[in-house]
Design a protein around this motif. Structure first.
Motif, short mmCIF file in Angstrom:
data_model
loop_
_atom_site.label_atom_id
_atom_site.label_comp_id
_atom_site.label_asym_id
_atom_site.label_seq_id
_atom_site.Cartn_x
_atom_site.Cartn_y
_atom_site.Cartn_z
N SER A 224 0.91 -1.10 -0.02
CA SER A 224 0.11 0.03 -0.08
C SER A 224 0.81 1.02 0.01
O SER A 224 1.92 1.64 0.95
N ARG A 225 0.82 2.11 -0.98
CA ARG A 225 1.47 3.41 -1.49
C ARG A 225 1.28 4.23 -0.05
O ARG A 225 2.04 4.63 0.47
N LEU A 226 -0.14 4.14 0.34
CA LEU A 226 -0.32 5.27 1.40
C LEU A 226 -0.01 4.69 2.80
O LEU A 226 0.49 5.55 3.60
N ILE A 227 0.08 3.51 3.21
CA ILE A 227 0.64 3.01 4.34
C ILE A 227 2.12 2.97 4.16
O ILE A 227 2.47 3.28 5.49
N ASN A 228 2.85 2.68 3.41
CA ASN A 228 4.22 3.01 3.02
C ASN A 228 4.42 4.44 3.63
O ASN A 228 5.53 4.58 4.19
N GLN A 229 3.78 5.33 2.92
CA GLN A 229 4.02 6.85 3.22
C GLN A 229 3.96 6.90 4.69
O GLN A 229 4.83 7.64 5.39
N GLU A 230 2.91 6.54 5.17
CA GLU A 230 2.61 6.80 6.79
C GLU A 230 3.60 6.01 7.71
O GLU A 230 4.11 6.68 8.69
N ALA A 231 4.22 4.86 7.15
CA ALA A 231 5.16 4.24 8.05
C ALA A 231 6.66 4.68 7.73
O ALA A 231 7.51 4.29 8.45
N GLY A 232 6.85 5.20 6.56
CA GLY A 232 8.13 5.62 6.28
C GLY A 232 8.96 4.35 5.68
O GLY A 232 10.26 4.48 5.96
N ALA A 233 8.48 3.45 5.42
CA ALA A 233 8.97 2.02 5.14
C ALA A 233 8.35 1.50 3.74
O ALA A 233 7.45 2.00 3.51
N GLU A 234 9.13 0.43 3.61
CA GLU A 234 8.56 -0.58 2.27
C GLU A 234 7.98 -1.65 2.90
O GLU A 234 8.67 -2.56 3.40
#
Lengths: 311, 311
Positions: free
Chosen positions: B25-35
């Motif tokens: 999820s692109r948006l969750i990656n953004q929120e987590a700052g991780a892949e």
């Protein structure tokens, strides 16, 4: 609307959309007595198939139109779709939303950088506001369902589904403004193998069913359905395509919509919005028609307000 | 527990389980700052990874054991898993469930043909009842997490995840009885490339965290967590594997679990149970540790009582 236009459309938007998975469920197949193939557009960018049509329409803007942006009115998913597609393609998006739009969809538009204008929850108010913005900014108006480029874009989900499962005997989608089913019907006509196209529609907003049988575009006196994406009516472009290429429309009750939605959530572990559940509800309502058939179902979207669930 | 045992286990159970998808999820990656790479065992048969371990354990029964059936006690997912695996393999399953088990999980066991015995919601009552049944029927007792064949089976989800993404720097799973993380840690050790294994655990049942630091198996005085799958404690087989191959355990609050669960539902459009959200909550709690890293997360299951949601 020839086959080449559909092929070109799919090629044009492919770099900007997900090729969504097709899922199956042994337990739902048992319950339906049929072989169901769910095209999961709830996993599409912004959570609905509408990204396909919005992306195609923006990609088809002229060099003169592009800098002036786009404007639409939408209760939700098309608003998010146009915002996200516009953001990705560097175009301004003006979005007119009725005050009744689900909060999660308003938030989505904000996330994707769309400029929001709230208006009264009537078609007249929405159209007037969009018209005003188009005149003031020079933005190109894009209809959520009746735009020909939008219709072509929406049809690409069915193209992919038929590429994966060429022998589908039925293709079932929900009907709101008719963009999804019109595009899907074109796809089934050109890419299917005698694939019948059936619409699912709530009894509470059965304008498409009545239009289909009366031969002219009908409207709804009330729109008291949980399927918030299906409150709009057919248009001058969607209706003729539906008349020509759609075989039937099945109406379903609110209880059937909620039951189908719950079934998908519980059995498939995916989140689908009520409008999407309408298609499965239609299949479950007529077990004899679909018995032992291979049926494609377009899961149109998964944008649900989790604070306001029907179960 | 050598590498060959894991390979044999995966080969043994592969015909009976789904190779579940890995989602992003692109948006969750953004929120987590991780892949983040989510291994979606909510799409596994019966809705959880536990089908893997149950299937392996039953396939390893001797010809003498098989006709006498199997017995277990479980608050939910392992009960369903053992029932379904047993049904598919033609073996009787006796299932002891605490009276506090979620209704949807009790129904699941019934659907899959398990014979249910309800007992008081204490570990002592569960063990006593399972013991009685084993003596009366000759059924082989299978522990939901501490059985070595179960542990090996649970590790196969991480094997598949690492096959798809060999360069994961972290692998994060929830910890309840420790079967999933022990199996995953073995998989990361033999199939990963310096892949660190981290457990996520609710503060409210932080027995594994305390065990990890004290060096002996600790228990919980209360089990007041929404993550109903994580109320059990480590065992004689899971604990040594965790001590040897798990790098750290991160504890999370109930609020963080619900927020992570909601994030997954809203952004990924998939249904995950609270226990699964614990792993994402752990990643979100320590952004510096995971910053820009490739992190595999095992979504353990999706069996949720829709009538009793935390939002």
């Amino acid at each position: 609307m020839d086959k080449q236009k559909l092929i070109d459309t799919h090629k044009r938007i492919a770099p900007y959309i997900h090729r969504t998975p097709v899922m199956t469920s042994r337990l739902i197949n048992q319950e339906a007595g049929a072989e169901l193939y769910f095209k999961c557009e709830n996993f599409q960018g912004m959570g609905a198939y509408k990204l396909r049509g919005a992306t195609n329409a923006i990609l088809q803007l002229s060099d003169a139109q592009r800098p002036k942006g786009v404007v639409t009115h939408s209760s939700g998913n098309f608003a998010q779709a146009l915002s996200l597609a516009a953001q990705r393609l560097g175009v301004d998006a003006h979005i007119v939303m009725p005050s009744s739009a689900p909060k999660v969809k308003v938030e989505g538009v904000k996330t994707y950088g769309g400029k929001i204008y709230i208006c009264d929850p009537t078609l007249e108010a929405r159209e007037a506001e969009a018209d005003r913005i188009a005149k003031e900014t020079g933005a190109t108006f894009m209809h959520p369902s009746n735009d020909l480029e939008v219709i072509l874009g929406q049809g690409t989900a069915a193209i992919e589904l038929l590429q994966d499962h060429p022998d589908l005997e039925f293709l079932v989608t929900p009907i709101g403004g008719g963009g999804l089913i019109a595009g899907s019907a074109l796809a089934a006509h050109y890419f299917g193998n005698n694939c019948q196209v059936i619409g699912g529609e709530p009894f509470e907003v059965d304008d498409a069913y009545r239009s289909f049988h009366s031969g002219k575009i009908e409207s709804n006196e009330t729109t008291n359905t949980i399927a918030d994406g299906l409150k709009t009516i057919l248009g001058s472009n969607t209706f003729p395509i539906i008349q020509k290429y759609v075989q039937d429309i099945i109406r379903v009750t609110e209880e059937e919509i909620v039951a189908a939605m719950k079934l998908i959530w519980e059995r498939m572990k995916i989140i689908v919005e009520p409008s999407s559940a309408v298609a499965l509800a239609a299949v479950l309502r007529e077990p004899l028609r679909f018995r032992k058939k291979k049926v494609g179902i377009v899961i149109s979207g998964g944008n649900v307000d989790l604070g306001n669930l029907p179960f």
